[in-house]
Motif scaffolding. Structure first.
Motif, PDB file in Angstrom:
ATOM      1  N   ASP A 176      32.399 -30.229  64.066  1.00 50.19           N
ATOM      2  CA  ASP A 176      32.772 -28.866  64.472  1.00 50.19           C
ATOM      3  C   ASP A 176      31.684 -27.864  64.087  1.00 50.19           C
ATOM      4  O   ASP A 176      30.939 -28.091  63.134  1.00 50.19           O
ATOM      5  N   ASP A 177      31.619 -26.764  64.806  1.00 55.10           N
ATOM      6  CA  ASP A 177      30.729 -25.632  64.465  1.00 55.10           C
ATOM      7  C   ASP A 177      29.290 -26.060  64.270  1.00 55.10           C
ATOM      8  O   ASP A 177      28.584 -25.533  63.400  1.00 55.10           O
ATOM      9  N   GLU A 233      31.679 -24.209  72.333  1.00 54.77           N
ATOM     10  CA  GLU A 233      32.767 -23.346  71.875  1.00 54.77           C
ATOM     11  C   GLU A 233      32.494 -21.894  72.248  1.00 54.77           C
ATOM     12  O   GLU A 233      31.344 -21.488  72.378  1.00 54.77           O
TER      13      GLU A 233
HETATM   14 MG    MG Z   1      34.643 -24.732  65.833  1.00 58.99          MG
END
Ligand code: MG
Ligand code: C2E
Ligand code: MG
Ligand code: MG
Length: 280
Positions: A176-177, A233
């Motif tokens: 993630d991220d 995202e």
């Molecule tokens: Mg994220």
């Protein structure tokens, strides 16, 4: 005179500190004591496959409605829950809710749950995931687990083993991220992820900044080479969608498609999404 002012500022600052500390202490205690079913709920944000325009996944995002303060931002309460260890029971509650929610979705849609690094440190996360899957009779391949780069800093043998065991259960793992914090391209090679989620920081200016566009393209290419899929995202505009589609990105998530919604709105969202047309 200067001295007097300084002290005034100091006192003001100190009072602010005390207030913040007090809030933190009370949130800490309240998080620990909270009846999760009463105060917590999940909202779901769709992730769209760019090849098919189909919803492939919903990401489950946790919400806390405090009995006095009302909604508290996840950025605030999750940090506190991590620091106090409350994230362990809360995280298990999230997994169970996610698995139960899966039953009312079409079976070609997965749900992604966020895992905190603390769940790896303070819990046997593999055992917990396996138990929740079996108790709720959920096929592992419909569960995705999102982990952040801070976890990888450790680079321990146990972490490698845990991630491998989770994948062996059949769950998919997303990083993630990606691109924020301590990220390193070498993580992509060292750990076997199924997906890389490129942080929205890189998408914000992608229509105006050739540098940002080049960074995203590089991550997409590297992920492809290493056999991982990519999710972008924070897509908010059609123009951003057009660009990442042309880059060969696999999936997208962001307010352009939908903000996170309550579970009860999912059927209406899916019906409306089928009829929508996005930038080619
Ligand atoms: Mg994220
Ligand atoms: P995340 O996992 O990276 O989740 C994506 C965040 O970006 C969500 O914020 C989502 O609402 C927001 N977002 C999505 N699309 C857009 C967009 O187009 N524009 C903008 N400006 N924002 C967008 P949210 O819900 O506030 O969650 C913040 C973070 O809290 C999450 O970031 C995740 O790290 C953490 N979190 C949320 N739920 C859980 C959970 O159940 N467990 C754990 N451990 N962490 C969670
Ligand atoms: Mg996430
Ligand atoms: Mg985030």
């Amino acid at each position: 005179q200067a001295k007097g002012d300084g002290r005034g500022v100091f006192r003001f600052y100190e009072a602010g500190m005390n207030k913040r500390l007090q809030r933190r202490r009370s949130l800490e205690a309240e998080l620990r004591a909270a009846n999760l079913d009463e105060q917590f709920h999940l909202v779901f944000q769709p992730i769209i496959g760019l090849g098919t325009n189909r919803v492939t996944t919903f990401e489950a995002l946790l919400r806390w409605t405090h009995p006095v303060h009302g909604p508290i931002s996840p950025d605030e309460f999750i940090r506190i829950a991590e620091e106090t260890g409350a994230i362990v029971p809360i995280g298990e509650w999230v997994l169970r809710r996610v698995c139960l929610e899966m039953k009312s979705l079409p079976d070609n849609i997965s749900i992604a749950a966020n895992l905190s690094p603390m769940q790896f440190k303070r819990d046997d996360i593999v055992e917990t995931v396996a138990r929740v899957l079996s108790e709720t009779d959920t096929p592992a391949n419909r569960l995705e687990l999102e982990i952040t780069e801070t976890l990888l800093l450790e680079d321990s043998r146990k972490l490698h083993t845990d991630l491998r065991r989770l994948r062996k259960l059949g769950t998919r793992i997303s990083l993630d991220d990606f691109g924020t914090g301590y990220s390193s391209l070498s993580y992509l090679q060292k750990f076997a992820f199924d997906k890389v989620k490129i942080d929205r920081l890189f998408i914000k200016e992608i229509t105006k900044s050739a540098d940002q566009a080049a960074i995203v393209q590089t991550i997409v290419n590297l992920a492809f080479t290493l056999g991982m899929t990519t999710v972008v995202e924070g897509v908010e505009m059609e123009e951003q969608l057009r660009i990442i589609r042309a880059m060969g990105c696999d999936e997208a998530q962001g307010n352009l498609f939908s903000k996170p919604i309550p579970a009860s709105d999912i059927p209406d969202f899916l019906a409306a999404h089928k009829l929508r047309r996005y930038a080619a």
